[in-house]
Scaffold this motif. Sequence first.
Motif, short mmCIF file in Angstrom:
data_model
loop_
_atom_site.label_atom_id
_atom_site.label_comp_id
_atom_site.label_asym_id
_atom_site.label_seq_id
_atom_site.Cartn_x
_atom_site.Cartn_y
_atom_site.Cartn_z
N GLN A 191 -34.28 14.53 -34.72
CA GLN A 191 -33.26 14.64 -34.31
C GLN A 191 -33.16 13.97 -32.88
O GLN A 191 -34.26 14.36 -32.13
CB GLN A 191 -32.65 16.08 -34.04
N SER A 199 -24.43 11.14 -40.89
CA SER A 199 -25.09 12.03 -40.01
C SER A 199 -25.93 11.35 -39.10
O SER A 199 -26.89 12.05 -38.60
CB SER A 199 -25.96 13.09 -41.09
N ASP A 201 -29.00 21.94 -40.84
CA ASP A 201 -28.71 20.87 -40.05
C ASP A 201 -27.46 19.90 -40.59
O ASP A 201 -27.21 18.84 -40.08
CB ASP A 201 -29.98 20.10 -39.88
N ALA A 228 -24.56 17.95 -38.37
CA ALA A 228 -25.04 16.48 -38.17
C ALA A 228 -23.57 15.67 -38.44
O ALA A 228 -23.31 14.72 -37.83
CB ALA A 228 -25.81 16.16 -39.33
N GLU A 275 -29.49 10.28 -33.95
CA GLU A 275 -29.92 10.83 -35.11
C GLU A 275 -29.56 12.32 -35.28
O GLU A 275 -30.02 13.05 -34.25
CB GLU A 275 -31.42 10.81 -35.51
N HIS A 276 -28.78 12.76 -36.09
CA HIS A 276 -28.18 14.17 -36.07
C HIS A 276 -29.05 14.92 -37.19
O HIS A 276 -28.60 16.25 -37.09
CB HIS A 276 -26.87 14.37 -36.40
N ARG A 277 -29.96 14.55 -37.89
CA ARG A 277 -30.86 15.42 -38.75
C ARG A 277 -32.07 15.63 -38.16
O ARG A 277 -32.69 14.99 -37.60
CB ARG A 277 -30.89 14.47 -40.11
#
Length: 138
Positions: free
Chosen positions: A15, A46, A85, A89, A121-123
């Motif tokens: 992330q 995401s 997550d 995300a 990056e949100h994951r």
Amino acid sequence: MRQATDRLEVRTQRQGLVEISDAVADWVARQGMTDGLLTLFCRHTSASLLIQENAAPAVRGDIERYFARIAPESRDYVHDDEGPDDMPAHLRTALTAVSLSIPVLGGRMALGTWQGIYLFEHRVRPHRREIVLHLIGE
């Protein structure tokens, strides 16, 4: 008037913010256009795109911590198909952007002195993200 399109693959490790400015600038330079408009489009729900300061690493950390606070990982979301997550995300993507428009002047992106382009990056786990590049100009 000419157009050029391509895809940029970005591999993320975790992330957070990954600067892609150099890869995008290299691609723009190879197109040989002097003036135009560059559009970047993230093909994911995401991950997102940001233009942000690229001089002080503390800025990236503060942004990452802020988004962790406003869209925290939790088992409380109804949509958690891929883990805690997953929904945060999507929320973080909704609060940012999946496309950017950047003028090209003199063959270069017209970014400010301290501006950089980032894939956000949100994951939690690593991913391969695809950014579509489209340049129209002369």
